[in-house]
Design a protein around this motif. Structure first.
Motif, PDB file in Angstrom:
ATOM      1  N   LEU A 191      25.492 -38.771 -17.135  1.00  0.00           N
ATOM      2  CA  LEU A 191      25.014 -38.392 -18.460  1.00  0.00           C
ATOM      3  C   LEU A 191      23.489 -38.335 -18.503  1.00  0.00           C
ATOM      4  O   LEU A 191      22.915 -37.452 -19.155  1.00  0.00           O
ATOM      5  N   HIS A 234      21.216 -35.041 -19.500  1.00  0.00           N
ATOM      6  CA  HIS A 234      20.250 -35.092 -20.597  1.00  0.00           C
ATOM      7  C   HIS A 234      18.808 -35.131 -20.093  1.00  0.00           C
ATOM      8  O   HIS A 234      17.912 -35.597 -20.798  1.00  0.00           O
ATOM      9  N   ARG A 288      16.420 -38.264 -20.303  1.00  0.00           N
ATOM     10  CA  ARG A 288      15.920 -38.831 -21.553  1.00  0.00           C
ATOM     11  C   ARG A 288      16.601 -40.168 -21.812  1.00  0.00           C
ATOM     12  O   ARG A 288      17.729 -40.411 -21.381  1.00  0.00           O
ATOM     13  N   TRP A 293      18.748 -43.080 -23.236  1.00  0.00           N
ATOM     14  CA  TRP A 293      20.123 -42.923 -23.718  1.00  0.00           C
ATOM     15  C   TRP A 293      20.218 -42.913 -25.243  1.00  0.00           C
ATOM     16  O   TRP A 293      21.135 -42.304 -25.800  1.00  0.00           O
ATOM     17  N   TRP A 311      20.389 -39.377 -26.536  1.00  0.00           N
ATOM     18  CA  TRP A 311      21.525 -38.509 -26.228  1.00  0.00           C
ATOM     19  C   TRP A 311      22.256 -38.143 -27.522  1.00  0.00           C
ATOM     20  O   TRP A 311      21.937 -38.665 -28.598  1.00  0.00           O
ATOM     21  N   ALA A 353      25.652 -41.878 -27.157  1.00  0.00           N
ATOM     22  CA  ALA A 353      24.778 -43.040 -27.245  1.00  0.00           C
ATOM     23  C   ALA A 353      25.524 -44.237 -27.810  1.00  0.00           C
ATOM     24  O   ALA A 353      25.306 -45.381 -27.383  1.00  0.00           O
TER      25      ALA A 353
END
Length: 502
Positions: free
Chosen positions: A151, A155, A158, A160, A163, A168
Motif C-alpha cells: 500500500l 501511495h 506517503r 499512511w 492514504w 488508513a
C-alpha cells in the motif's frame, strides 16, 4: 546477567565489501566471520537489521520485525536460478568505500523483483514448502507488513494517514479488497522477507559454529511510517487523524547543542500495560530469533522519555515523562526468562535509570571517548569501570578515534597522553588496549578503529539527517597485523576464554 569475558568488533553488514554497491549476507560476510576468528574475537556487533528509513538510518525502519531487504545476497539468488549472471553487474555509481543509496536501492530492488518472478515460475517443491512454512510461522507480523509495504508503494510512499481513509483506518472491507488488488506485490514483499531470514539465519549459524556470537540492536522506538504503527495505532500516542502530537528524541547533550529530534511516535504505555506488554514480548522474542545478545537502544527511555511537541523543529523544548519502568521488563522476563540484554545507558542518566538497569542485571555501556572530560572521577575512565559493563572506544554515533583525537585541544590531548602513558602516535590502538585491559566483561571495537581510519569514515553524526550510514571498508585496507594485534590483546587481557586462576 554476567557475560563471559570477551571482546568483539562493531560492523554493520552494509559496511562489508561486495560487488553490488552495499554490504550484504554474501561471501564477504562469511569471510569477515573468519577474520574475527583469526583476530581472536568472540562477538560481532551489528546495528538494527530492519529496513532503512529517512536519511538511510537503520533506526527508522518500516517494521519492528521485518529485515532490510537490501542485505539480501543477490549472488545466492543467482545460484538458485532466480537471477541471470549478467544481471549482477555492479550498479552505476557504486564505490568500494561508500554506499551510494541513490544507485544501490533501485538496483537491488529491481533484482529482487526479477528474482521473485522467477521464484514464482521455477521454484522447486522443497523451496515452495520452505516459503510456505516461513509465511505461516511469521504470520503474526508478516501479513500486515507485506500489505503495508504494498500500500505504501501504491501511495507513492506517503504517510499512511494520508492514504484513502478506509485503508488508513483499516476497515475490513478495504483491507480485503487491497489484498486482492495488490496480491502480486504482497507476494514480492513476502518473498523478500523469506530470503532475508533464510540467508541471515544461515550466516548466523556459520558464526555460531565458529564460536562467534552476534550482538543485535533493538531501537526503543519505531518509525511512524511503519507497519506496526499503522496496524496497532492504539498502542501509540496519535491524535484522531492518526498523526503524532508529540515525538521522541533527547534533549541537548554531548552529541548536539539542540538535542536530537528523532520524530518517532511515542508509546501509549497504558495501552501496552493493559495487554500485559504483549507487543513488546513478541518483539523481543522475534529479535532473539535473529541474534544471540541484544543491545537495547536508549534504555533510559524506559525510565523516563523526552516528549517533544510535533510542531517543534528541534529537541530543545520538551519535557520528561515517566516510562513503563520495571513493569515492562518483568513481563518480558516472565514470558521469556533471563535474557542477555545490554542497556545503552548513555545521555542524561538519572538514578532511576541506573536502578532499573541494575534491578534486571543488564550491563551498561562505557565509551572511552567520553572518559577524559573532568577529573579522575569520570565514570568512563577505565579505573572506574564495573564488571557488568560493555566498553567501546566509540559507538556508531561517535567519530572514529583518530577523528576524535584530531578534534581535541592540545590540553585535552595532553590529558589523554598522561592517563594512557603514550605519545598518541597510535591513539586508536592505545584506546583499544585500554578497553581490552578494563575489568568490564565485554569490549567492542569499531572496525574503523581497528583499521586506524580517520573521521571521514565515521558511520553517523547525530542530528544530521543526510550523508551518513554510508561507510564501507575494503579488504585492501585490512593487513595481517590488524588481526594479529587484536588477537594478542585478546590473549593478553584474558578475553580468549582462558579460565581465571587463583
Amino acid at each position: 546477567m554476567r557475560f563471559p569475558r570477551a571482546s568483539g568488533v562493531l560492523l554493520h553488514p552494509t559496511s562489508l565489501p561486495g560487488p553490488h554497491g552495499s554490504g550484504d549476507f554474501g561471501p564477504a560476510a562469511y569471510h569477515f566471520i573468519d577474520w574475527l576468528v583469526a583476530a581472536g574475537q568472540k562477538l560481532w556487533q551489528i546495528l538494527p537489521l530492519g529496513g532503512i528509513g529517512p536519511g538511510n538510518s537503520p533506526y527508522m525502519s518500516s517494521s519492528a520485525f521485518a529485515g532490510n531487504v537490501l542485505l539480501i545476497d543477490l549472488g545466492e539468488l543467482q545460484q538458485r536460478g532466480w537471477l541471470l549472471p549478467e544481471e549482477l553487474a555492479p550498479p552505476t555509481g557504486a564505490t568500494p568505500q561508500r554506499l551510494n543509496f541513490a544507485s544501490v536501492v533501485p538496483f537491488r530492488m529491481d533484482r529482487l523483483a526479477r528474482a521473485a518472478q522467477r521464484f514464482d515460475a521455477r521454484a522447486t517443491p522443497a523451496e515452495r514448502a520452505d516459503f510456505d512454512a516461513f509465511r505461516t510461522g511469521h504470520a503474526d507480523w508478516l501479513d500486515d507488513y507485506a500489505l503495508f509495504m504494498s500500500l505504501a508503494e501504491a501511495h507513492d510512499w506517503r504517510d499512511w494517514c494520508d492514504w484513502a481513509a478506509p485503508l488508513a483506518a483499516r476497515e475490513p472491507e478495504a483491507l480485503s479488497a487491497a489484498r486482492l488488488k495488490h496480491a502480486q506485490r504482497i507476494a514480492f514483499w513476502t518473498f523478500c522477507q523469506w530470503c532475508f531470514y533464510r540467508q541471515w539465519l544461515a550466516l548466523k549459524a556459520y558464526a555460531n559454529g565458529r564460536g562467534i556470537e552476534v550482538i543485535g540492536d533493538a531501537p526503543i522506538f519505531i518509525a511512524y511510517q511503519s507497519a506496526e504503527v499503522w496496524a496497532r495505532r492504539e498502542l501509540f500516542e496519535l491524535d484522531a487523524r492518526g498523526k503524532p502530537a508529540a515525538v521522541a528524541g533527547v534533549p541537548p547533550d554531548a552529541f548536539s547543542n539542540t538535542g536530537q529530534r528523532w520524530g518517532n511516535p511515542l508509546y501509549r504505555w497504558k495501552a501496552h500495560a493493559k495487554e500485559g506488554y504483549a507487543w513488546w514480548v513478541q518483539r523481543i522474542r522475534r529479535t532473539f530469533e535473529l541474534v544471540d545478545l541484544v543491545r537495547i537502544d536508549h534504555f533510559r527511555g524506559f525510565a523516563g522519555y523526552w516528549e517533544i511537541p510535533a510542531t517543534e523543529a528541534t529537541a530543545v523544548k520538551g519535557r520528561w515523562l515517566p516510562g513503563p519502568g520495571d513493569a515492562l521488563f518483568k513481563a518480558i522476563a516472565k514470558a521469556l526468562g533471563p535474557l542477555p540484554i545490554i542497556a545503552e545507558d548513555l545521555g542524561v542518566i538519572t538514578p532511576d535509570v541506573v536502578a532499573l538497569r541494575k534491578k534486571f542485571a543488564f550491563p551498561g555501556m562505557r565509551i572511552l571517548q567520553f572518559a577524559f572530560d573532568g577529573g579522575s572521577g569520570n565514570a568512563y575512565l577505565p579505573h572506574n569501570h564495573d564488571v557488568d559493563s560493555v566498553v567501546y572506544t566509540g559507538t556508531h554515533d561517535n567519530d572514529t578515534t583518530i577523528g576524535w583525537w584530531a578534534s581535541l585541544t592540545d590540553a585535552q590531548r595532553a590529558r589523554v597522553r598522561d592517563y594512557l602513558g603514550t605519545d598518541g602516535s597510535e591513539i586508536h590502538w592505545d584506546l583499544i588496549r585500554a578497553a581490552s585491559a578494563s575489568v568490564a566483561d565485554t569490549v567492542v571495537h569499531p572496525m574503523q578503529d581497528v583499521l586506524g581510519l580517520g573521521g571521514e569514515h565515521r558511520m553517523n553524526l547525530p542530528g544530521k539527517g543526510e550523508g551518513y550510514w554510508e561507510w564501507r571498508f575494503d579488504w585492501s585496507q585490512v593487513r595481517p597485523e590488524h588481526a594479529q594485534r587484536l588477537a594478542h590483546l585478546t590473549r593478553l587481557f584474558r578475553r580468549d576464554g582462558t579460565p581465571l586462576q587463583g
